[in-house]
Design a protein around this motif. Structure first.
Motif, PDB file in Angstrom:
ATOM      1  N   LYS A  90      -6.302   3.375  34.891  1.00 18.40           N
ATOM      2  CA  LYS A  90      -7.990   2.874  35.546  1.00 18.40           C
ATOM      3  C   LYS A  90      -8.174   1.430  35.046  1.00 18.40           C
ATOM      4  O   LYS A  90      -8.816   0.859  35.960  1.00 18.40           O
ATOM      5  N   TYR A  94      -9.214  -1.132  37.799  1.00 21.65           N
ATOM      6  CA  TYR A  94     -10.225  -2.046  38.011  1.00 21.65           C
ATOM      7  C   TYR A  94      -9.881  -3.414  38.388  1.00 21.65           C
ATOM      8  O   TYR A  94     -10.599  -4.070  38.952  1.00 21.65           O
ATOM      9  N   GLY A 135      -9.907   4.530  38.940  1.00 21.33           N
ATOM     10  CA  GLY A 135     -10.306   3.004  38.555  1.00 21.33           C
ATOM     11  C   GLY A 135     -10.993   2.015  39.907  1.00 21.33           C
ATOM     12  O   GLY A 135     -12.160   1.551  39.815  1.00 21.33           O
TER      13      GLY A 135
END
Ligand SMILES: [Zn+2]
Length: 226
Positions: A90, A94, A135
């Motif tokens: 994740k 991001y 993410g």
């Protein structure tokens, strides 16, 4: 409360030292799985649609990737593939979602991941591409649906196959399980190499009526080295 938290992390660092997954240097528990000097050392690719560079691109409208498969990012991918690291997956999603944004694609209605075969999923217990997709979904606020695509059969390792053999190996490997009519779908994977896997996904999505199919991966080998 802040002091208690600080002491907690200090103790945690002492009992379970936290290491950067790439350089293995100790990092505090407040830090992420990868230290900042390793992030600086990764080779970020110029943001560009790579679809024409792929040796197999049928069905794919655009393809983006963020870091070259070298300077330690190859270690990140390897680590992600063979360790159950949802948090790292994740985190990477991001970062990826900050480098490449929805505005780089014509449109995206849903995000999905290249699926693993259920036997492989059962053995491993996770699909690293799903974490990356989740993410992205969090940071972009676009829905993630892991059940859009299904992998129907095992495909043999592609590394020793030529282009035609790869295409034959991937044909009918996937099916579409959700209504994708007139939708733009983003297919996420960890690494983009020849494009044969994502192209096989794109072809079945287009056959099921998808308007656009875009591809996004964390990493790709340097175009100049292809
Ligand atoms: Zn490091």
């Amino acid at each position: 409360m802040r002091l208690i938290k600080d002491i907690y992390y200090l103790l945690l660092d002492f009992i379970y030292p936290n290491k950067c997954i790439v350089c293995k240097r100790f990092v505090g528990h407040n830090d992420r799985s990868i230290c900042s000097s390793c992030w600086e050392n990764f080779d970020e690719m110029p943001k560009q649609n790579m679809v024409k560079e792929l040796s197999v691109n049928d069905g794919i409208d655009s393809a983006f990737s963020s870091w070259n498969f070298k300077n330690g990012f190859d270690d990140v991918i390897h680590y992600l593939k063979y360790n159950d690291m949802a948090k790292l997956g994740k985190e990477l999603g991001y970062r990826l979602g900050k480098n490449i944004t929805p505005g780089d694609f014509q449109s995206i209605d849903s995000i999905t991941a290249v699926p693993l075969h259920r036997v492989k999923y059962r053995d491993r217990g996770y699909n690293q591409a799903e974490w990356i997709g989740k993410g992205l979904a969090d940071i972009w606020q676009i829905p993630f649906d892991k059940k859009i695509l299904k992998r129907n059969r095992f495909t043999i390792s592609q590394t020793t196959l030529n282009k035609e053999e790869r295409q034959a190996n991937m044909a009918n490997a996937f099916s579409v399980e959700k209504d994708v009519k007139d939708k733009s779908i983003l297919v996420v994977d960890d690494v983009l190499t020849t494009g044969s896997t994502t192209s096989a996904c794109a072809i079945v999505l287009k056959n099921a009526g998808a308007k656009q199919v875009h591809v996004l991966t964390l990493s790709a080998p340097s175009i100049s080295e292809n």
